[in-house]
Each structure stands twice: as C-alpha cells, then as structure tokens.
Design an enzyme around this catalytic site. Structure first.
Site, PDB file in Angstrom:
ATOM      1  N   ARG A  74      48.354  93.180 -38.855  1.00 50.00           N
ATOM      2  CA  ARG A  74      49.752  93.433 -39.210  1.00 50.00           C
ATOM      3  C   ARG A  74      49.837  93.881 -40.657  1.00 50.00           C
ATOM      4  O   ARG A  74      49.173  93.303 -41.540  1.00 50.00           O
ATOM      5  CB  ARG A  74      50.610  92.164 -39.034  1.00 50.00           C
ATOM      6  N   GLU A 120      56.650 100.721 -40.483  1.00 49.64           N
ATOM      7  CA  GLU A 120      56.171 101.677 -39.478  1.00 49.64           C
ATOM      8  C   GLU A 120      57.368 102.356 -38.847  1.00 49.64           C
ATOM      9  O   GLU A 120      58.392 101.696 -38.635  1.00 49.64           O
ATOM     10  CB  GLU A 120      55.344 100.935 -38.416  1.00 49.64           C
ATOM     11  N   HIS A 122      48.858 102.759 -35.846  1.00 49.17           N
ATOM     12  CA  HIS A 122      48.982 101.575 -34.990  1.00 49.17           C
ATOM     13  C   HIS A 122      48.445 101.859 -33.573  1.00 49.17           C
ATOM     14  O   HIS A 122      49.185 101.785 -32.585  1.00 49.17           O
ATOM     15  CB  HIS A 122      50.442 101.089 -34.930  1.00 49.17           C
TER      16      HIS A 122
HETATM   17  N1  LIG Z   1      46.829  96.941 -34.152  1.00 52.35           N
HETATM   18  C1  LIG Z   1      47.180  96.637 -32.924  1.00 52.35           C
HETATM   19  O1  LIG Z   1      47.544  97.485 -32.132  1.00 52.35           O
HETATM   20  C2  LIG Z   1      47.097  95.231 -32.477  1.00 52.35           C
HETATM   21  C3  LIG Z   1      47.330  94.204 -33.368  1.00 52.35           C
HETATM   22  N2  LIG Z   1      47.282  92.921 -32.935  1.00 52.35           N
HETATM   23  C4  LIG Z   1      47.519  91.885 -33.923  1.00 52.35           C
HETATM   24  O2  LIG Z   1      46.265  91.270 -34.241  1.00 52.35           O
HETATM   25  C5  LIG Z   1      46.485  89.954 -34.695  1.00 52.35           C
HETATM   26  C6  LIG Z   1      45.508  89.000 -34.016  1.00 52.35           C
HETATM   27  O3  LIG Z   1      45.728  89.000 -32.626  1.00 52.35           O
HETATM   28  P1  LIG Z   1      44.914  87.994 -31.689  1.00 52.35           P
HETATM   29  O4  LIG Z   1      43.527  87.843 -32.149  1.00 52.35           O
HETATM   30  O5  LIG Z   1      45.172  88.424 -30.305  1.00 52.35           O
HETATM   31  O6  LIG Z   1      45.719  86.640 -31.977  1.00 52.35           O
HETATM   32  P2  LIG Z   1      45.190  85.157 -31.843  1.00 52.35           P
HETATM   33  O7  LIG Z   1      46.385  84.311 -31.794  1.00 52.35           O
HETATM   34  O8  LIG Z   1      44.188  85.038 -30.758  1.00 52.35           O
HETATM   35  O9  LIG Z   1      44.451  84.902 -33.236  1.00 52.35           O
HETATM   36  C7  LIG Z   1      45.110  84.762 -34.454  1.00 52.35           C
HETATM   37  C8  LIG Z   1      44.298  83.795 -35.282  1.00 52.35           C
HETATM   38  O10 LIG Z   1      44.842  83.757 -36.590  1.00 52.35           O
HETATM   39  C9  LIG Z   1      44.670  82.447 -37.055  1.00 52.35           C
HETATM   40  N3  LIG Z   1      45.520  82.200 -38.187  1.00 52.35           N
HETATM   41  C10 LIG Z   1      46.859  81.976 -38.195  1.00 52.35           C
HETATM   42  N4  LIG Z   1      47.269  81.748 -39.455  1.00 52.35           N
HETATM   43  C11 LIG Z   1      46.177  81.851 -40.245  1.00 52.35           C
HETATM   44  C12 LIG Z   1      45.967  81.723 -41.637  1.00 52.35           C
HETATM   45  N5  LIG Z   1      46.977  81.422 -42.467  1.00 52.35           N
HETATM   46  N6  LIG Z   1      44.719  81.900 -42.120  1.00 52.35           N
HETATM   47  C13 LIG Z   1      43.704  82.172 -41.279  1.00 52.35           C
HETATM   48  N7  LIG Z   1      43.841  82.301 -39.943  1.00 52.35           N
HETATM   49  C14 LIG Z   1      45.067  82.139 -39.439  1.00 52.35           C
HETATM   50  C15 LIG Z   1      45.006  81.599 -35.859  1.00 52.35           C
HETATM   51  O11 LIG Z   1      44.478  80.294 -35.996  1.00 52.35           O
HETATM   52  C16 LIG Z   1      44.359  82.370 -34.740  1.00 52.35           C
HETATM   53  O12 LIG Z   1      43.047  81.898 -34.476  1.00 52.35           O
HETATM   54  C17 LIG Z   1      47.966  89.663 -34.418  1.00 52.35           C
HETATM   55  O13 LIG Z   1      48.666  89.877 -35.627  1.00 52.35           O
HETATM   56  C18 LIG Z   1      48.365  90.736 -33.445  1.00 52.35           C
HETATM   57  O14 LIG Z   1      49.722  91.026 -33.489  1.00 52.35           O
HETATM   58  C19 LIG Z   1      46.952  92.584 -31.660  1.00 52.35           C
HETATM   59  C20 LIG Z   1      46.723  93.562 -30.743  1.00 52.35           C
HETATM   60  C21 LIG Z   1      46.817  94.966 -31.069  1.00 52.35           C
HETATM   61  O1  LIG Z   2      52.020  97.733 -28.262  1.00 58.01           O
HETATM   62  C1  LIG Z   2      51.317  98.196 -29.148  1.00 58.01           C
HETATM   63  O2  LIG Z   2      50.801  99.295 -29.124  1.00 58.01           O
HETATM   64  C2  LIG Z   2      51.066  97.332 -30.361  1.00 58.01           C
HETATM   65  C3  LIG Z   2      50.143  96.215 -30.052  1.00 58.01           C
HETATM   66  C4  LIG Z   2      50.213  95.175 -31.078  1.00 58.01           C
HETATM   67  O3  LIG Z   2      50.325  95.411 -32.245  1.00 58.01           O
HETATM   68  C5  LIG Z   2      50.174  93.793 -30.636  1.00 58.01           C
HETATM   69  O4  LIG Z   2      49.991  93.544 -29.441  1.00 58.01           O
HETATM   70  O5  LIG Z   2      50.339  92.913 -31.502  1.00 58.01           O
END
Ligand SMILES: NC(=O)C1=CN([C@@H]2O[C@H](COP(=O)(O)OP(=O)(O)OC[C@H]3O[C@@H](n4cnc5c(N)ncnc54)[C@H](O)[C@@H]3O)[C@@H](O)[C@H]2O)C=CC1
Ligand SMILES: O=C(O)CCC(=O)C(=O)O
Length: 531
Positions: A232, A261, A279
């Site tokens: 993010r 964005e 993104h």
């Molecule tokens: N660029 C994109 O298109 C995408 C972005 N994302 C983003 O990626 C990020 C991670 O997604 P996931 O791995 O699926 O989530 P997840 O929930 O599996 O992992 C997030 C991790 O961050 C940790 N966390 C929370 N606060 C923290 C802190 N202050 N310091 C260190 N660690 C902390 C949590 O304990 C958790 O293990 C999210 O922000 C999500 O929105 C996810 C999918 C696609």
């Molecule tokens: O829907 C998308 O392409 C964005 C995905 C994403 O950022 C998320 O799942 O957190």
C-alpha cells in the site's frame, strides 16, 4: 430474491455461481460516480467492489437494504469500514485469491529492479546498445528484509530463498517457531534497515505502518539498498524515499502502489531510480477469477446459510457453529434483555464472565448477542451482530470480559453484570443438559427458570400467604401463571419470585400486586420471544 450490484470490473466468469443462482439477481454497473451509486444503492442487498470505487458514508447511508459489502481482493481501504460497521453492514474480502499474483509481481519487481530491465528495455527501444550502464546485482547470498510476514510476505520470502537469499522478517505475529521452521530470521525494523540489501513491505496500511519506512530508516540503510512496495502507498514515506534516492542514501526503488492513485501527478513515476507499475499486483486472469469466485460463493453462503468466512468487521460466523452454540446464543441475547429491564437505568459498564467449558470457546458471537440484548430495548432492530459493540461504545458503555475455564457449579456459566455509579445487577445463566437454557442467578439469589415472553420479578419478604394473595390478584385480572420460581436468602428474609405469565401485566395489575403487604418491588420483563 437477493439483489447484488457489482461496481468495479471483476471477472464475470468468476461471478458465475452468483449470476446463475436463481435466488440472486446480479447487476454489473461499473464506473458509477458517488451520486449515481447513491441513487440506486437502496434496492441492493449486496455490493461487490474491487479497489476503484470508494464506499463512503453517504453511499452507506443510502444503502437501506444493504447487508454485505464484498471486496474482491485483500485491502479494504476503499471501504469506510467503521461507518459500515456502525450501520450494521457486514464487510467481507477475498484474502487469498490474489496472494500468488501479488507475490509473483513482487518477485518481478525485485528482479526487474536488480537487473534494470525496464530501463534497459527503454534504452534499447530508443536505439542504444548500452551493456555497461545496465549492469545489475545478483540476489544470490543477499539479504532480503520482509516487513509484514503474512500471506504475500512469506510467499516472497519462500521464492527469494530459492534464489539463495537470506531472509530477515519483521512482523509482530511471526512466532519464533514459525520463523525457525521457515528458516527466516526474526528482526526488528532497525535491524532490517541496517542489514538488508533488498527490502519488501507487505503490511496493510494502518496508523502503525504509515511511514514505517521513513527518513530515519533510510539514514540507517546500506547505500546499495533496493526497496519495493507492492502493498500500500504510504508504508514507505514517499518524500523520504525521493530524498534518500536523490542523496544516494539508497540505490533504487520499485513501486506498484502509491498514496494517491491513479498516480499521474507525482515525481515518483518520473524518477530515474524508481521503477513503477500501476497497481498491477493482483492483475492476472487467475487472481481476478479467484477473488470473484471467493466473494460470489461467500455471498451465496451468507444469504443461504448465514456462514461468514472472511469477515472484516465481525467475528467469523458459520451456520454450523451458530447451530452448535445456538442455545447459548439465544440465551445470551435473552440474558441481555432481562438484565437491561431489571436495571431500568442506563448502565455505564458491562462485565461479562464466561466460566467452564465455554470459556475455552470463541465467545465473540455470544458477547455480541449479550450486548444486542442490552441495546435492543432502546435501539430496536438497528442493532445487529456487526454493529453491537460499536453502538455500545457510542452509548458510552464500556465492557470487559473475564474467562475462567474452572466450573462455577455448572459445566458452563455466563454472567452479565450491568453497572453504573449507583448500583449493579448480575444475571447468571447456563444451558442445562437436557433442560436447555436457564437463568440461574439474579444478584445473590439462586434461581432456576427458563425466560419466557411475559415475566414478573418480585422482591418480597418471605412470609406465609403472600403467594396466595398474588395468585388471587392475577386471577382477578384474568392472568394465568405459567410457572413460578422462588429464591430466598433465609427463611423469613428477603426473597425473589419469578413468574412467567401468559399475558402481559397491565400497569393496573402491577399497582394491585404492589399493594400486597410484603411486596418490595416488581419488575415487569417483556422479552422479544420466549426461549
Ligand atoms: N499490489 C496489489 O495489487 C496487492 C496488494 N495487496 C496488499 O498487500 C498487503 C499484504 O497482503 P497479505 O499478505 O495478503 O495480507 P496478510 O494479512 O496475510 O499479511 C499482512 C501481515 O502484515 C502484518 N502486519 C500488520 N501490521 C504490521 C506492522 N505494524 N509491522 C509489521 N507487520 C505488520 C500482519 O501481522 C500480517 O502478517 C496488504 O496491504 C494488501 O492490501 C494485496 C494483494 C494485491
Ligand atoms: O483489485 C486489485 O487489483 C487490487 C488488489 C489489492 O490491492 C488488494 O487486494 O489489496
């Protein structure tokens, strides 16, 4: 028939279970403005979004029939979760459908950055053949710092290990056992700043993670540091990043996400040391299908079976668990209803105790039911499992929970205490094997009754003849007694009588009863339904 609106581009193939379902009517209507969505939202029961459409308070205010907002993805930052919760609207997401795609995109960013692929590509297209300028860096034996070791963070760590990288990870929820098993070294943010050659962030954007990577962090970093953000915008402070790159404090960056964005108007997208994608982390055919399948199936399960697997603003609920806990669920809502009617004034605090086997279970559903029972008297149907705790807080009432797996006379015992400055009331309840839900304590009185729709709770002196007089007066008012329970501290002392009656007692009946000598107080308790 339930109506679902899809307002962002989402795989239609993935939505098939919903679009083919006879109980659901699905409208796909993307690119709506806020006011256009406000104009139509009140006829929908569920709303599906990706990340473009902002779900704002005015939209949620207009959404009079909306039960579910489903995010086809992980991050829910485009949905005002607090407001949805207050409105009692469930928010769900699809937390693992795009994990692999975002993980692979992160690896692509690391490799592209390390080997200057975008710059070299552009240079060659411009007619140059510059092999020296685009000399890169190997990943092998380098240290990768992973901030946020959840689904994607650990996925990146695993893939980076196959490149021969050492992994340092910071995540408050990463246990030492898991770290050992995964051959990852747990580290602090500072240790990662000081030791990593590559860093990748994979946390949600929260007040704690906003600017987690900042000027101070870059001051500690190695000058060869290359850093990526596919999570993010804002986890890496964008101004600090540009400054660190410009001052040569770190080497390169790769960004898929931005604080604003679309990121059309920022130096980040023009910087020679930053590679960027718009993104794209989840933008694969597979991820989009998986997240669509996930939200479509979950919406069906919610409306058909009350199963909630991926709740963002509620405890996970399943029809099965609810069925198992059903006696406690109904008992606790009723206990809340009885408690608030006996308390009369508004409580300032609720003290909830779980004793015995139930203390070992996830009791969040039961707690919410207790709170719903307390609040429903004043707030009516507006209160539900989603907003119960928020509305309690809004009423200025705090709550605390105590759990003790030791038995308290019963194999399971739930106690609700309503407290304010002047007084407090305790209601103890249990589910008796074979006899069902019972209230077994009111303040210090041991009682044993099944809550019924119309009840009278009478504090009186324990004296002969009092029950007969009471029966006679109720009879004169045409009210039949269904059951009667007596609890007392000592012979001739204070006593509590609990009556279930077939009809509601009028004010006149209560006044006549109150005239009986020895009656100290009478509380009328009317429940929404009998247990
Ligand atoms: N660029 C994109 O298109 C995408 C972005 N994302 C983003 O990626 C990020 C991670 O997604 P996931 O791995 O699926 O989530 P997840 O929930 O599996 O992992 C997030 C991790 O961050 C940790 N966390 C929370 N606060 C923290 C802190 N202050 N310091 C260190 N660690 C902390 C949590 O304990 C958790 O293990 C999210 O922000 C999500 O929105 C996810 C999918 C696609
Ligand atoms: O829907 C998308 O392409 C964005 C995905 C994403 O950022 C998320 O799942 O957190």
């Amino acid at each position: 028939m339930f109506k679902v609106i899809v307002v962002d581009p989402i795989s239609e193939e993935g939505l098939k279970s919903l679009t083919d379902h006879e109980q659901f009517e699905v409208d796909i209507n993307t690119g709506l403005s806020e006011s256009e969505l406000i104009n139509i939202i009140d006829s929908y029961d569920a709303l599906i979004v990706r990340s473009q459409t902002q779900i704002t308070p005015p939209i949620l205010d207009a959404a009079k029939n909306l039960r579910v907002v489903a995010r086809a993805g992980v991050g829910v930052d485009n949905i005002d979760i607090n407001y949805a919760t207050k409105q009692g609207i469930l928010v769900i997401n699809a937390p693992d459908g795009n994990t692999i795609s975002a993980t692979e995109h992160s690896m692509a960013m690391i490799l592209s950055m390390a080997r200057n692929i975008p710059e070299a590509h552009r240079s060659l297209q411009d007619g140059n053949w510059d092999r020296k300028k685009y000399r890169g860096t190997e990943l092998y034996k380098k240290t990768l710092g992973v901030i946020g070791a959840g689904r994607i963070g650990l996925g990146v760590a695993k893939r980076a290990q196959s490149f021969g990288m050492n992994i340092l990870a910071f995540d408050p929820y990463l246990s030492s056992d898991d770290a050992k098993r995964l051959e990852i070294t747990r580290a602090t943010v500072d240790e990662i700043a000081e030791q990593a050659d590559f860093i990748t962030v994979h946390t949600p954007l929260t007040p704690k993670t906003k600017g987690l990577v900042n000027e101070d962090f870059f001051n500690k970093a190695k000058p060869n540091l290359q850093i990526i953000n596919v999570a993010r915008g804002g986890i890496i402070d964008e101004d600090a990043l540009i400054k660190a790159l410009d001052e040569g404090k770190i080497e390169k960056a790769a960004l898929d996400v931005f604080t604003e964005e679309p990121a059309n108007n920022t130096p980040l997208t023009q910087h020679e040391k930053i590679i960027v994608t718009p993104h794209l982390g989840a933008s694969t055919i597979e991820a989009q299908e998986k997240v669509a399948v996930s939200v479509a199936n979950e919406i069906i399960d919610i409306f058909e079976n009350n199963n909630v697997l991926h709740a963002v603003n509620a405890p996970q609920m399943s029809g099965e668990v609810e069925e198992e806990l059903r006696p406690f669920v109904e008992l606790s809502r009723t206990t809340g209803e009885v408690g608030i009617q006996l308390f009369e004034k508004g409580p300032r605090e609720l003290k909830i105790k779980y004793h015995g086997e139930i203390a070992l279970d996830d009791t969040s559903l039961i707690t919410r039911q207790l709170v719903m029972g307390v609040l429903q008297q004043d707030l009516g149907d507006h209160v539900n499992l989603i907003n119960a705790l928020v509305l309690l807080n809004e009423q200025g009432v705090t709550y605390q929970i105590e759990k003790n797996s030791k038995k308290y006379g019963f194999s399971n015992y739930i106690e609700l205490e309503l407290v304010n400055k002047e007084h407090s009331i305790k209601i103890g309840s249990t589910v008796l094997n074979g006899y069902g839900p019972r209230i077994v304590r009111i303040n210090d009185y041991p009682v044993d009754f099944k809550p019924e729709k119309h009840m009278l709770l009478i504090h009186h002196n324990d004296q002969p003849g009092i029950v007969g007089k009471m029966g006679q007066i109720l009879g004169e008012h045409g009210i039949n007694i269904a059951s009667m329970h007596l609890g007392r501290h000592s012979i001739g002392g204070e006593a509590l009588m609990v009556l279930s009656i077939d009809d509601e007692a009028s004010e006149e009946t209560i006044a006549d009863l109150f005239a009986i000598e020895g009656f100290q107080s009478i509380n009328k308790v009317e429940l929404n339904q009998s247990l």
